[in-house]
Design a protein around this motif. Structure first.
Motif, PDB file in Angstrom:
ATOM      1  N   GLU A   6       0.827  -1.196   0.000  1.00  0.00           N
ATOM      2  CA  GLU A   6       0.000   0.000   0.000  1.00  0.00           C
ATOM      3  C   GLU A   6       0.869   1.257   0.000  1.00  0.00           C
ATOM      4  OE1 GLU A   6      -1.992  -3.039   2.850  1.00  0.00           O
ATOM      5  OE2 GLU A   6       0.020  -2.272   2.410  1.00  0.00           O
ATOM      6  N   CYS A  22      -2.592   0.187  -4.070  1.00  0.00           N
ATOM      7  CA  CYS A  22      -2.138  -1.127  -3.606  1.00  0.00           C
ATOM      8  C   CYS A  22      -1.572  -1.852  -4.809  1.00  0.00           C
ATOM      9  CB  CYS A  22      -3.283  -1.901  -2.986  1.00  0.00           C
ATOM     10  SG  CYS A  22      -2.892  -3.621  -2.566  1.00  0.00           S
ATOM     11  N   TRP A  36     -10.206  -3.447   0.637  1.00  0.00           N
ATOM     12  CA  TRP A  36      -9.570  -2.467   1.527  1.00  0.00           C
ATOM     13  C   TRP A  36     -10.202  -2.596   2.906  1.00  0.00           C
ATOM     14  CZ3 TRP A  36      -5.332   0.334   0.635  1.00  0.00           C
ATOM     15  CH2 TRP A  36      -4.965   0.632  -0.690  1.00  0.00           C
TER      16      TRP A  36
END
Length: 116
Positions: A6, A22, A36
């Motif tokens: 990330e 990401c 997420w």
């Protein structure tokens, strides 16, 4: 080896925006749902959003729906989280994860801090 990394976190004022990324490697990205999640200090990790293969289905937690937008780029093997109208309660470490018979692979997280 499955890898998720990330980036894009930081400090922002309430009402501002951030875009998390990401980057992934080590698996057939096109075939899997990516999610997420976030974890605020002293709280349990919570679901934020997920996106299915081909972006055919995108889900959001009630707390972020209408403010956050999740997307994926199958050419770059990456997912993104556009976060708008940020609130202090959005402050947390944000993680991406891949669903392979469970949320079994996670990134290291990126800190998002929203000041009031």
């Amino acid at each position: 080896e499955v890898q998720l990394v990330e980036s894009g976190g930081g400090l922002v004022q309430a009402g501002g925006s951030l875009r998390l990324s990401c980057a992934t490697a080590g698996f057939s990205f096109d075939d899997y749902t990516i999610g997420w999640f976030r974890q605020a200090s002293g709280k349990d990790r919570e679901f934020v959003s997920n996106i299915s293969p081909g972006s055919s289905n995108i889900n959001y937690a009630d707390s972020v729906r209408g403010r956050f937008i999740m997307s994926r780029d199958d050419f770059k093997n990456a997912v993104y989280l556009q976060m708008n109208s940020l609130k202090p309660e959005d402050t947390a470490v944000y993680y991406c994860a891949v669903y392979q018979n469970g949320w079994n692979y996670w990134g290291q997280g990126t800190q998002v801090t929203v000041s009031s």
